[in-house]
Design a protein around this motif. Structure first.
Motif, PDB file in Angstrom:
ATOM      1  N   THR A 292     -10.499  -1.279 -22.053  1.00 50.95           N
ATOM      2  CA  THR A 292      -9.861  -0.293 -23.126  1.00 50.95           C
ATOM      3  C   THR A 292      -8.569  -0.532 -23.027  1.00 50.95           C
ATOM      4  O   THR A 292      -7.727  -0.407 -23.683  1.00 50.95           O
ATOM      5  CB  THR A 292     -10.744   0.696 -23.427  1.00 50.95           C
ATOM      6  OG1 THR A 292     -11.981   0.785 -23.340  1.00 50.95           O
ATOM      7  CG2 THR A 292     -10.139   1.746 -24.141  1.00 50.95           C
ATOM      8  N   MET A 293      -8.052  -0.194 -21.625  1.00 53.06           N
ATOM      9  CA  MET A 293      -6.954  -0.123 -21.232  1.00 53.06           C
ATOM     10  C   MET A 293      -6.088  -1.481 -21.481  1.00 53.06           C
ATOM     11  O   MET A 293      -4.849  -1.350 -22.132  1.00 53.06           O
ATOM     12  CB  MET A 293      -6.747   0.138 -19.739  1.00 53.06           C
ATOM     13  CG  MET A 293      -5.466   0.567 -19.324  1.00 53.06           C
ATOM     14  SD  MET A 293      -5.376   0.947 -17.678  1.00 53.06           S
ATOM     15  CE  MET A 293      -6.508   2.488 -17.649  1.00 53.06           C
TER      16      MET A 293
ATOM     17  N   GLY B 110      -2.434   5.513  -7.735  1.00 56.00           N
ATOM     18  CA  GLY B 110      -3.139   4.533  -6.854  1.00 56.00           C
ATOM     19  C   GLY B 110      -4.513   4.831  -5.983  1.00 56.00           C
ATOM     20  O   GLY B 110      -4.760   4.321  -5.055  1.00 56.00           O
ATOM     21  N   ARG B 111      -4.927   6.074  -6.575  1.00 53.90           N
ATOM     22  CA  ARG B 111      -6.127   6.615  -5.556  1.00 53.90           C
ATOM     23  C   ARG B 111      -7.306   6.100  -5.658  1.00 53.90           C
ATOM     24  O   ARG B 111      -8.299   5.933  -5.221  1.00 53.90           O
ATOM     25  CB  ARG B 111      -6.032   8.225  -5.642  1.00 53.90           C
ATOM     26  CG  ARG B 111      -4.835   8.794  -5.255  1.00 53.90           C
ATOM     27  CD  ARG B 111      -5.211  10.350  -4.836  1.00 53.90           C
ATOM     28  NE  ARG B 111      -5.661  10.969  -6.220  1.00 53.90           N
ATOM     29  CZ  ARG B 111      -4.806  11.501  -7.109  1.00 53.90           C
ATOM     30  NH1 ARG B 111      -3.395  11.582  -6.989  1.00 53.90           N
ATOM     31  NH2 ARG B 111      -5.527  12.267  -8.170  1.00 53.90           N
ATOM     32  N   SER B 112      -7.521   5.342  -7.237  1.00 53.50           N
ATOM     33  CA  SER B 112      -8.708   4.903  -7.193  1.00 53.50           C
ATOM     34  C   SER B 112      -8.448   3.593  -8.414  1.00 53.50           C
ATOM     35  O   SER B 112      -7.249   3.465  -8.912  1.00 53.50           O
ATOM     36  CB  SER B 112      -9.714   5.795  -8.123  1.00 53.50           C
ATOM     37  OG  SER B 112      -8.985   6.323  -9.105  1.00 53.50           O
ATOM     38  N   ARG B 113      -9.466   3.019  -8.809  1.00 51.91           N
ATOM     39  CA  ARG B 113      -9.215   1.764  -9.903  1.00 51.91           C
ATOM     40  C   ARG B 113     -10.378   2.051 -10.897  1.00 51.91           C
ATOM     41  O   ARG B 113     -11.396   2.511 -10.564  1.00 51.91           O
ATOM     42  CB  ARG B 113      -9.700   0.452  -9.278  1.00 51.91           C
ATOM     43  CG  ARG B 113      -8.513  -0.088  -8.060  1.00 51.91           C
ATOM     44  CD  ARG B 113      -7.468  -0.477  -9.067  1.00 51.91           C
ATOM     45  NE  ARG B 113      -6.325  -1.202  -8.142  1.00 51.91           N
ATOM     46  CZ  ARG B 113      -6.446  -2.760  -8.149  1.00 51.91           C
ATOM     47  NH1 ARG B 113      -7.633  -3.358  -8.317  1.00 51.91           N
ATOM     48  NH2 ARG B 113      -5.394  -3.177  -7.104  1.00 51.91           N
ATOM     49  N   PRO B 114      -9.996   1.742 -12.094  1.00 54.59           N
ATOM     50  CA  PRO B 114     -10.831   2.062 -13.012  1.00 54.59           C
ATOM     51  C   PRO B 114     -11.931   0.884 -13.279  1.00 54.59           C
ATOM     52  O   PRO B 114     -11.875  -0.033 -12.768  1.00 54.59           O
ATOM     53  CB  PRO B 114     -10.174   2.008 -14.383  1.00 54.59           C
ATOM     54  CG  PRO B 114      -8.958   1.127 -14.004  1.00 54.59           C
ATOM     55  CD  PRO B 114      -8.620   1.263 -12.431  1.00 54.59           C
ATOM     56  N   PRO B 115     -13.303   1.478 -13.731  1.00 54.60           N
ATOM     57  CA  PRO B 115     -14.275   0.470 -13.879  1.00 54.60           C
ATOM     58  C   PRO B 115     -14.118  -0.306 -15.072  1.00 54.60           C
ATOM     59  O   PRO B 115     -13.225  -0.307 -15.646  1.00 54.60           O
ATOM     60  CB  PRO B 115     -15.416   1.559 -14.214  1.00 54.60           C
ATOM     61  CG  PRO B 115     -14.992   2.736 -14.901  1.00 54.60           C
ATOM     62  CD  PRO B 115     -13.741   2.733 -14.041  1.00 54.60           C
ATOM     63  N   ILE B 116     -14.891  -1.640 -15.287  1.00 57.28           N
ATOM     64  CA  ILE B 116     -14.553  -2.528 -15.905  1.00 57.28           C
ATOM     65  C   ILE B 116     -14.629  -2.227 -17.407  1.00 57.28           C
ATOM     66  O   ILE B 116     -13.446  -2.682 -18.257  1.00 57.28           O
ATOM     67  CB  ILE B 116     -15.661  -3.605 -15.841  1.00 57.28           C
ATOM     68  CG1 ILE B 116     -15.310  -4.940 -16.694  1.00 57.28           C
ATOM     69  CG2 ILE B 116     -16.896  -3.457 -16.133  1.00 57.28           C
ATOM     70  CD1 ILE B 116     -13.778  -5.542 -16.269  1.00 57.28           C
TER      71      ILE B 116
ATOM     72  N   SER C 138      -3.285  -8.572 -20.614  1.00 59.59           N
ATOM     73  CA  SER C 138      -4.732  -9.049 -20.061  1.00 59.59           C
ATOM     74  C   SER C 138      -5.045  -8.389 -18.754  1.00 59.59           C
ATOM     75  O   SER C 138      -4.053  -7.942 -17.988  1.00 59.59           O
ATOM     76  CB  SER C 138      -4.476 -10.349 -19.857  1.00 59.59           C
ATOM     77  OG  SER C 138      -3.527 -10.811 -18.835  1.00 59.59           O
ATOM     78  N   ILE C 139      -6.161  -8.347 -18.418  1.00 61.98           N
ATOM     79  CA  ILE C 139      -6.607  -7.660 -17.351  1.00 61.98           C
ATOM     80  C   ILE C 139      -6.095  -8.015 -16.157  1.00 61.98           C
ATOM     81  O   ILE C 139      -5.851  -7.472 -15.241  1.00 61.98           O
ATOM     82  CB  ILE C 139      -8.259  -7.535 -17.047  1.00 61.98           C
ATOM     83  CG1 ILE C 139      -8.686  -6.708 -18.413  1.00 61.98           C
ATOM     84  CG2 ILE C 139      -8.680  -7.118 -15.818  1.00 61.98           C
ATOM     85  CD1 ILE C 139     -10.285  -6.611 -18.395  1.00 61.98           C
ATOM     86  N   ASP C 140      -6.128  -9.681 -16.048  1.00 65.03           N
ATOM     87  CA  ASP C 140      -5.577 -10.153 -14.856  1.00 65.03           C
ATOM     88  C   ASP C 140      -4.193  -9.898 -14.592  1.00 65.03           C
ATOM     89  O   ASP C 140      -3.703  -9.760 -13.306  1.00 65.03           O
ATOM     90  CB  ASP C 140      -5.834 -11.797 -15.041  1.00 65.03           C
ATOM     91  CG  ASP C 140      -5.251 -12.377 -16.033  1.00 65.03           C
ATOM     92  OD1 ASP C 140      -4.984 -11.899 -16.865  1.00 65.03           O
ATOM     93  OD2 ASP C 140      -4.729 -13.615 -15.926  1.00 65.03           O
TER      94      ASP C 140
END
Length: 226
Positions: free
Chosen positions: A50-51, A39-45, A58-60
């Motif tokens: 890909t994740m 939880g230290r950072s969030r991935p870019p779009i 889904s991303i949401d």
């Protein structure tokens, strides 16, 4: 910690993957992936996309829904990497049909992919409706004959535009018109043509990019005086 970090940790564990294996698939360093789980950072779009494809969630949902509360094996997977929760059956093993009431329909465009919203809908079971995912939508307005106000249209989920059959009727959920019941007339390059069974209304086109869901007419629930 966050919902997102808890979700990806759970999903990684379900797949039996190490942090290094996930990082290699995402083409990032292990330490960078660990920062997401902690939880230290969030991935870019681009990494999120890909994740999402890798975990089939889904991303949401990854970002906003605590999927630790829902058994993954009970999730109904739909195309476009979407998930509808939950799959509920009655005592006879018949899958339940969610009823989108008139009141609930006001929030359907925002909630159709939200498992919390779907789980909160009322349900019924029709044993004769099998081999598919079904949902009931309210009939509203004079463009939906033979249905009148107070009726419900039960539709079977359509996975692809290519499955549409001319002159068959469907519930179209679109970003512009919301929930509407129409007869499919044909497909163009970037749109489909539909028409109301009420001849007062002219046929019109729905851009493909506006279509959120399609449900083929399967049955109906009618008022007592129908």
């Amino acid at each position: 910690m966050s919902i997102f970090s808890d979700n990806i940790r759970l999903l990684r564990g379900k797949q039996g993957k190490t942090q290094r294996e996930i990082a290699e698939h995402l083409q990032i360093t292990r330490s960078r992936y660990i920062s997401y789980e902690n939880g230290r950072s969030r991935p870019p779009i681009d990494v999120l996309i890909t994740m999402s494809k890798f975990f089939h969630v889904s991303i949401d949902l990854l970002l906003s829904v605590d999927i630790t509360k829902y058994p993954l094996e009970d999730m109904l997977k739909l195309p476009d990497n979407r998930i509808v929760l939950p799959i509920v059956v009655d005592q006879a093993g018949n899958e339940s049909i969610e009823i989108v009431s008139q009141k609930a329909s006001m929030g359907y465009l925002a909630g159709y992919s939200d498992p919390g919203y779907i789980e909160g809908l009322q349900r019924i079971s029709f044993p004769f409706l099998k081999n598919g995912k079904f949902r009931a939508f309210p009939a509203d307005g004079d463009s939906m004959p033979p249905f009148k106000d107070g009726s419900f249209i039960i539709g079977k989920y359509v996975e692809s535009i290519s499955e549409l059959k001319e002159e068959k009727t469907y519930v179209f959920v679109t970003s512009n018109d919301g929930i509407t019941y129409k007869r499919f007339k044909g497909k163009k390059e970037y749109s489909i043509t539909v028409a109301a069974d009420n001849s007062f209304y002219d046929p019109y086109d729905i851009p493909l990019e506006d279509i959120l869901e399609i449900w083929q007419y399967a049955s109906g629930i009618f008022p007592e005086d129908f």
